[in-house]
Every structure is written in C-alpha cells, then in structure tokens.
Scaffold this active site. Structure first.
Site, PDB file in Angstrom:
ATOM      1  N   THR A  88       0.869  -1.182   0.000  1.00 22.72           N
ATOM      2  CA  THR A  88       0.000   0.000   0.000  1.00 22.72           C
ATOM      3  C   THR A  88       0.904   1.229   0.000  1.00 22.72           C
ATOM      4  O   THR A  88       1.041   1.899   1.021  1.00 22.72           O
ATOM      5  CB  THR A  88      -0.910   0.018   1.249  1.00 22.72           C
ATOM      6  OG1 THR A  88      -0.100  -0.167   2.413  1.00 22.72           O
ATOM      7  CG2 THR A  88      -1.952  -1.080   1.202  1.00 22.72           C
ATOM      8  N   THR A 124      -0.849  -2.928   5.472  1.00 19.07           N
ATOM      9  CA  THR A 124      -1.119  -1.736   6.287  1.00 19.07           C
ATOM     10  C   THR A 124      -2.067  -0.826   5.526  1.00 19.07           C
ATOM     11  O   THR A 124      -1.746  -0.361   4.430  1.00 19.07           O
ATOM     12  CB  THR A 124       0.200  -1.002   6.582  1.00 19.07           C
ATOM     13  OG1 THR A 124       1.071  -1.909   7.250  1.00 19.07           O
ATOM     14  CG2 THR A 124      -0.034   0.223   7.457  1.00 19.07           C
ATOM     15  N   LEU A 156       6.350  -6.774  11.085  1.00 16.99           N
ATOM     16  CA  LEU A 156       7.735  -7.208  10.897  1.00 16.99           C
ATOM     17  C   LEU A 156       8.651  -6.085  10.442  1.00 16.99           C
ATOM     18  O   LEU A 156       8.250  -5.176   9.721  1.00 16.99           O
ATOM     19  CB  LEU A 156       7.827  -8.400   9.948  1.00 16.99           C
ATOM     20  CG  LEU A 156       7.472  -8.278   8.469  1.00 16.99           C
ATOM     21  CD1 LEU A 156       8.610  -7.688   7.667  1.00 16.99           C
ATOM     22  CD2 LEU A 156       7.148  -9.650   7.934  1.00 16.99           C
ATOM     23  N   GLU A 158      12.199  -5.131   8.455  1.00 17.13           N
ATOM     24  CA  GLU A 158      13.157  -5.667   7.506  1.00 17.13           C
ATOM     25  C   GLU A 158      14.456  -5.935   8.265  1.00 17.13           C
ATOM     26  O   GLU A 158      14.802  -5.225   9.195  1.00 17.13           O
ATOM     27  CB  GLU A 158      13.384  -4.670   6.370  1.00 17.13           C
ATOM     28  CG  GLU A 158      12.142  -4.554   5.509  1.00 17.13           C
ATOM     29  CD  GLU A 158      12.286  -3.528   4.401  1.00 17.13           C
ATOM     30  OE1 GLU A 158      13.422  -3.181   4.052  1.00 17.13           O
ATOM     31  OE2 GLU A 158      11.250  -3.080   3.896  1.00 17.13           O
ATOM     32  N   LEU A 261      15.519   5.096  20.132  1.00 18.40           N
ATOM     33  CA  LEU A 261      15.951   6.364  20.682  1.00 18.40           C
ATOM     34  C   LEU A 261      17.362   6.667  20.155  1.00 18.40           C
ATOM     35  O   LEU A 261      18.113   7.400  20.763  1.00 18.40           O
ATOM     36  CB  LEU A 261      15.937   6.284  22.217  1.00 18.40           C
ATOM     37  CG  LEU A 261      15.717   7.571  22.999  1.00 18.40           C
ATOM     38  CD1 LEU A 261      14.393   8.220  22.643  1.00 18.40           C
ATOM     39  CD2 LEU A 261      15.794   7.300  24.499  1.00 18.40           C
ATOM     40  N   CYS A 271       8.010   1.908   5.077  1.00 15.12           N
ATOM     41  CA  CYS A 271       6.862   1.920   6.003  1.00 15.12           C
ATOM     42  C   CYS A 271       6.707   3.215   6.776  1.00 15.12           C
ATOM     43  O   CYS A 271       5.742   3.946   6.567  1.00 15.12           O
ATOM     44  CB  CYS A 271       6.974   0.752   6.971  1.00 15.12           C
ATOM     45  SG  CYS A 271       6.723  -0.819   6.160  1.00 15.12           S
TER      46      CYS A 271
HETATM   47  C1  UDX Z   1       9.078  -0.544  10.562  1.00  9.08           C
HETATM   48  C2  UDX Z   1       8.476  -1.004  11.899  1.00  9.08           C
HETATM   49  O1  UDX Z   1       9.508  -1.156  12.873  1.00  9.08           O
HETATM   50  C3  UDX Z   1       7.754  -2.322  11.712  1.00  9.08           C
HETATM   51  O2  UDX Z   1       7.138  -2.722  12.929  1.00  9.08           O
HETATM   52  C4  UDX Z   1       6.713  -2.151  10.636  1.00  9.08           C
HETATM   53  O3  UDX Z   1       6.056  -3.374  10.395  1.00  9.08           O
HETATM   54  C5  UDX Z   1       7.328  -1.632   9.347  1.00  9.08           C
HETATM   55  O4  UDX Z   1       8.059  -0.436   9.602  1.00  9.08           O
HETATM   56  P1  UDX Z   1      11.242  -1.178   9.119  1.00  9.08           P
HETATM   57  O5  UDX Z   1      10.771  -0.204   8.096  1.00  9.08           O
HETATM   58  O6  UDX Z   1      11.744  -2.507   8.660  1.00  9.08           O
HETATM   59  O7  UDX Z   1      10.070  -1.500  10.170  1.00  9.08           O
HETATM   60  O8  UDX Z   1      12.425  -0.455   9.889  1.00  9.08           O
HETATM   61  P2  UDX Z   1      12.784  -0.086  11.403  1.00  9.08           P
HETATM   62  O9  UDX Z   1      13.713  -1.077  11.958  1.00  9.08           O
HETATM   63  O10 UDX Z   1      11.569   0.221  12.167  1.00  9.08           O
HETATM   64  O11 UDX Z   1      13.601   1.264  11.155  1.00  9.08           O
HETATM   65  C6  UDX Z   1      12.970   2.371  10.516  1.00  9.08           C
HETATM   66  C7  UDX Z   1      13.920   3.513  10.315  1.00  9.08           C
HETATM   67  O12 UDX Z   1      14.177   4.153  11.553  1.00  9.08           O
HETATM   68  C8  UDX Z   1      15.280   3.161   9.741  1.00  9.08           C
HETATM   69  O13 UDX Z   1      15.595   4.094   8.718  1.00  9.08           O
HETATM   70  C9  UDX Z   1      16.222   3.277  10.907  1.00  9.08           C
HETATM   71  O14 UDX Z   1      17.510   3.622  10.501  1.00  9.08           O
HETATM   72  C10 UDX Z   1      15.558   4.383  11.709  1.00  9.08           C
HETATM   73  N1  UDX Z   1      15.872   4.363  13.138  1.00  9.08           N
HETATM   74  C11 UDX Z   1      15.495   3.315  13.921  1.00  9.08           C
HETATM   75  C12 UDX Z   1      16.521   5.447  13.720  1.00  9.08           C
HETATM   76  O15 UDX Z   1      16.864   6.414  13.031  1.00  9.08           O
HETATM   77  N2  UDX Z   1      16.799   5.423  15.057  1.00  9.08           N
HETATM   78  C13 UDX Z   1      16.432   4.382  15.850  1.00  9.08           C
HETATM   79  O16 UDX Z   1      16.703   4.447  17.043  1.00  9.08           O
HETATM   80  C14 UDX Z   1      15.755   3.297  15.255  1.00  9.08           C
END
Ligand code: UDX
Length: 444
Positions: A88, A124, A156, A158, A261, A271
């Site tokens: 989506t 989603t 989930l 990635e 954090l 996402c």
């Molecule tokens: C996310 C959600 O965590 C997941 O539950 C949902 O189903 C899909 O979207 P994802 O996109 O795989 O998952 O990545 P995630 O691990 O959540 O990280 C997202 C972004 O946040 C990344 O670009 C990561 O670098 C950033 N991030 C994460 C930060 O900048 N700081 C942090 O402390 C954690």
C-alpha cells in the site's frame, strides 16, 4: 485440522509470511501478479535481501509445502485461508495510501471463492478499509461460498523479518461485527498461530477499525520516538551537548526505554514515512486532522536531519562541494537490508551530488537497488574504493562492516581525514586518535 494457506502478494511481507508459515508445517501457495518474481521465488531465488529467509524458502520448496503461482483460480481452489499481503504505497503527489493493489486482490479473489474460507488482511491500510473490503467480498463472492474477512496487521521489521514473523511481540485479530463470523475468524486465527500462542504470545481480539489502527499507531509512535531524540540532537548541537549521552541516560528510565531512541540521520524505508503520512491524510478525512498535526512536525524533524547532514559535510569541506570528492558509506535505509525506499543515505548522497560534489557510494547489499534509483551517482565495490582520494567520508547507514572499520587503514586511502558520522555509530576517540576530524549529528 490443518488449514491450507495462500499468500497474495509476495513482497517483503508476503514472501516472508509464506515461507515462515510453510516452515511451521502448513501447505502454502503464494501468488503474485509479477511473473518474474514468482519464477524467481519458485526457483528458490529471493528477490530481496533478508537474513535467514532464503534458507527457509529453499527448505520448504524442497519439502513440497511451499509453491507459487500467478493464478487466482488456483489460489481460490486451494486455500482455506487467504492472506492478503500486497503493498500500500504512498500515492504520487499525495499523502494518502494507494489502495489499488489491495482492491485488485480482493476483486480478483472474491468472485472465485466457492469454498468456505477466511480472508485475512495483513497489509497496512487506512482505518475503515477492512469494513469496505468485507462489503465488497460479500457483494462479489458466489452464493455457494462462505467467506469471512479478518484483519491481522503485520509488524515485521526488515532485517528481522523471520524472527518477527515466527516470534511476534503480539498477534492482533480484527474480526467482523457479526458474532458468528467473529467467532469463526478468531478460532481459525488461533489455530493458525497455535504454536506462537502456546509460547505465550499475547493475542488481542478487536473490531476491524481498532485492529487497523494498531499498526499505524505503532508506526506513528516509533517515528515520534526517533524524531524526539533527533529534535534533542538539534538542541544539543546548539548547546554543545552530546545527544548520545543524553539518549543513554534517558534509556535507563524504564518508562522511556532505549529502543528507537538512536539519534542520527532519522527514519526512512517503505513503512514509517509513508505510514505516518497516510495516517495524517486519513485523520483529515475523518475530520480529526488536529489530532495528528504533530506527525507533520515528526516528519519535518526527520527531513531536517538530512539537510543538517549535508550542511555538516559541506562545512567539513570548507563551504562548498564543488571540485570535492565525497565517499559515502551506506545506501540502504538501514543496515541488514537492501531496501533503498526513502533512504536517508541515498537522499544525502544525491543532494551532495546535485550541489557539485563527486560522490562515490558503497553499500554491502543495496548497490543494485541504489544504482537503479540514482544512476547518476558513482558506485564502488568496496569501502576502500569508495573513499579513495576523498576529501570527506560520510557514514550514512550503520552496517557492522562500517562500525568495524580501522581508521588507520582508511587514512591511507583518503585525500583528507574528514569523517561525518550520520548514525553515531563510530567511536569518536578512536577516529580522532588516528588523526581524523570527526563530526557527528547532535554532538560537539
Ligand atoms: C518498521 C516497523 O519497525 C515495523 O514494525 C513495521 O512493520 C514496518 O516499519 P522497518 O521499516 O523494517 O520496520 O524499519 P525499522 O527497523 O523500524 O527502522 C525504521 C527507520 O528508523 C530506519 O531508517 C532506521 O535507521 C531508523 N531508526 C530506527 C533510527 O533512526 N533510530 C532508531 O533508534 C531506530
């Protein structure tokens, strides 16, 4: 009874779900409208990078529990439970989500449902979608079938997709208002997830709109947490404070917690960015846009980090990128992924290139995708080749390979020892001791 499962849509979510459900012992048939993707999956060739998943795919193709098709007829004939896992994405030029793929999946499947079955939405979607899809199924499904819709959002991440699928934090079951249908949906979902429920995974039964909201609310909260610490980073920079120490000290408070954090270049990916925008758009339609105006600020703080990163790099180079060489480490939106959708790293690299810098990018897994999206950037096959003769090195995705780099070894390759750490992933003392000028977001 063991249910026969189908999974419609074989992107990150669908391919992982199909392979993992087969690994739990179910017969699974995966469908996609993309024939090339289906041919690759059927040959055991995962079309994206996800640690541990290819082995599970291969194992379950070999034992015959997992098969793939492009035929909705075959899917409708085979399945007791149909999982809808299509994408989506954000609509072009708008905040709202594009529901074309979900609607197409339901419209293709529903008229073929001659058997009693459960359709389970995992994509989603904006709140209110499940109700609308249930009406559509009731309208299109043949009279001899008995199809019920449930909503079962997927959380989930990635890079941890297998672990998150097999050991989820919680399972949410959105069930219809009709009591009989609701009981049937809940019973089937409990049977499918029996092994996880036996391990104590919380199971939350809710109505459709609540279950849809759990997913977007979770992503909105996570994005807010990241932008909160990045807003603190902005203040730290102005006040000559250290946001990594601040974050550490905050993390010891159980009410706050240290996960998500991590200050740095902020969030990207397929996402978080599009989900918070679609959530704002949907709140507007519901007449409660004020409730989510803070998410606009969350989005803006996030984008400002990318601009700040470019500014820091330019300052390192004496005020201009023109005629200067920049080595960029990282292209994926986060480590352990080859996904470059809305990647902060690539965004920064492309901006510096547009401002006249000569940019060479290296990423352990995302090079193919990065090349496709930004063909004008230069790419190298190793860290050393990416930083060769560079006037500045930027760390933009915190792969372990980059955290383990030896500053002395790199020093011999570069033209000037300037490093900007966009993810607060390196030890400043170690780099400074090796003669580097080390700068990072949110630190003195
Ligand atoms: C996310 C959600 O965590 C997941 O539950 C949902 O189903 C899909 O979207 P994802 O996109 O795989 O998952 O990545 P995630 O691990 O959540 O990280 C997202 C972004 O946040 C990344 O670009 C990561 O670098 C950033 N991030 C994460 C930060 O900048 N700081 C942090 O402390 C954690």
């Amino acid at each position: 009874m063991t249910h026969r499962l189908t999974v419609i849509g074989t992107g990150y979510l669908g391919a992982t779900h199909a392979a993992c459900m087969a690994d739990l012992g179910f017969q699974v048939l995966g469908l996609d409208v993309d024939e090339t993707r289906i041919a690759r999956l059927a040959a055991g060739d995962l079309p994206f990078y996800e640690p541990g998943l290819e082995e599970i795919l291969e194992r379950n193709l070999a034992n015959g529990r997992l098969r793939f098709t492009t035929s909705y007829e075959e899917v409708a004939e085979f399945g007791d439970v149909h999982f809808i896992c299509v994408g989506t994405p954000q609509k072009a030029g708008e905040y709202a989500a594009d529901l074309t793929y979900v609607e197409d999946a339901v419209s293709s499947l529903a008229p073929l449902l001659h058997r009693s079955c459960l359709v389970v939405g995992k994509s989603t979607v904006p709140v209110g979608t499940a109700e609308r899809l249930a009406e559509r199924i009731a309208l299109l499904a043949p009279a001899d079938g008995d199809a019920v819709l449930a909503w079962n959002p997927e959380f989930l991440r990635e890079g941890f997709a297998v672990q998150d699928t097999l050991k989820p934090d919680r399972i949410v079951a959105g069930v219809p208002a009709d009591q009989g249908a609701a009981e049937r949906a809940e019973k089937i979902l409990r049977e499918i997830y029996a092994s996880m429920l036996a391990e104590g995974t919380p199971f939350v039964v809710a109505d459709y709109p609540t279950s849809e909201l759990v997913k977007v609310a979770a992503n909105a909260f996570l994005a807010t947490k990241i932008s909160f610490i990045n807003a603190m980073a902005e203040v730290c920079e102005a006040a000559h404070a250290d946001v990594t120490k601040l974050s550490e000290a905050l993390s010891y408070d159980d009410r706050i917690g240290g996960r998500f954090l991590g200050p740095g270049l902020g969030f990207g990916g397929g996402c978080l960015p599009k989900d918070i925008r679609a959530f704002m758009a949907r709140a507007g339609e519901l007449g409660v846009d004020q409730a989510l105006t803070f998410l606009r600020e969350v989005d803006e703080i996030n984008i400002r980090r990318r601009i700040r990163m470019v500014d820091l790099a330019r300052a390192q180079l004496g005020g201009s990128f023109v005629g200067r060489t920049v080595g960029v480490l990282g292209a994926a939106f986060k480590p352990n992924s080859d996904d470059v959708r809305d990647s902060p790293a690539l965004d920064v690299a492309a901006t510096i290139r547009a401002q006249g810098g000569k940019v060479t990018v290296y990423d352990p897994q995302a090079m193919r995708n990065a090349r496709r999206v930004h063909p004008s950037l230069d790419f190298a096959d190793s860290v050393l080749d990416a930083v060769r003769d560079a006037h500045a090195v930027l760390l933009l995705t915190e792969w372990q390979e980059f955290k383990d780099l030896d500053p002395h070894e790199l020093a011999d390759a570069v033209a000037e020892r300037n490093i900007v750490d966009g993810r607060n992933a390196l030890d400043p003392e170690r780099w400074r001791a090796a003669g580097w000028t080390y700068r990072a977001l949110g630190r003195p």
